[in-house]
Write a protein that holds these residues in place. Structure first.
Motif: not given
Length: 274
Positions: A24-31, A85-87, A109-120
């Protein structure tokens, strides 16, 4: 313009239901982190874990994995050498503290920026990389949060003579890129396309390495828990500063460490709720 107060933050703080569970409280990913800079990853991870996220995964270089697993056993591990990266698994993503600015870090960083569908949540070395390649601004997902201090802000947006100029530029850039800007410093400002809020907590004991890493972890945790980006930023900044103020009961501004502040997050939550 407004100021963050205890009552304002309390009104937006989520209640943890007695029947809830970690999902219920989400899953955070920190690089975060690299050789010689694993403290940044540990601090960001501990800050996220201390602020309520249900699950936490931290992406670090494989050779440094034992530091993370020993220091933060609550966190799961992702080794950054993996190709994918299993974003889509995560509800909050933070990147930047201590990752370095070399070619490998830029590609990540570029890979994460391009793939992410949520705010970073973008901080530290991630902001330095973007400042060196301004075209990356167009890749930042909408409603993402950037957390520059004044020097990082000027690298991103040009030199400014004072804080007022930076605030004005930040308002323009928040509208242009549809992002939230946390301009760190005395009375940290949280700037969106519509508003500017100034923080009322915190002290000069936070003027030390590691404070920004902790803030990245906190805001990423709140995003993962489902807070709107601007609310996550406001709540994170206020809590961070309040914990530092509470720490002054035990330490001086000179002797305060960010690890002391982390240990007072619980008291900060209690004070907000009281």
């Amino acid at each position: 313009m407004g100021k963050l107060t205890n009552s304002y933050i309390k009104a937006g703080l989520k209640i943890r239901e007695a029947t809830s569970n970690k999902s219920d409280y989400g899953h955070a990913f920190i690089l975060a982190g690299r050789r010689g800079m694993m403290g940044a990853a540990v601090i960001a991870a501990k800050a996220a874990a201390r602020t309520g996220v249900g699950l936490l995964t931290v992406g670090v270089p494989a050779e440094e994995r034992f530091i993370l697993q020993t220091a933060v056993p609550e966190a799961m591990l992702f080794m950054r050498e993996e190709d994918h990266y299993p974003l889509d698994r995560f509800s909050g993503i933070g990147i930047g503290p201590g990752i370095g600015t070399d070619e490998v870090s830029e590609e990540m960083l570029v890979s994460v920026l391009v793939q992410s569908r949520i705010p970073l949540v973008l901080d530290a070395d991630a902001l330095t990389i973007i400042s060196q390649n301004k075209k990356l601004f167009s890749c930042i997902p909408e409603q993402s949060i950037i957390t520059p201090h004044s020097c990082e802000f000027d690298r991103l947006f040009g030199m400014h003579k004072d804080r007022e100029e930076r605030i004005n530029t930040a308002r323009d850039k928040a509208r242009e890129y549809h992002i939230v800007i946390v301009l760190k410093g005395p009375e940290t400002a949280i700037i969106t396309a519509e508003e500017v809020y100034y923080n009322t907590t915190g002290n000069a004991g936070l003027a030390k390495g590691g404070s920004g890493d902790a803030l990245t972890g906190i805001i990423t945790s709140f995003i993962a828990q489902g807070y709107a980006p601007d609310v996550a930023a406001k709540t994170g900044v206020y809590l961070h500063g309040l914990a530092a103020d509470i720490t002054l009961n035990e330490q001086s501004m000179e002797s305060m460490l960010i690890t002391d502040v982390l240990n007072n997050f619980g008291k900060a939550f209690e004070e907000i709720r009281s």
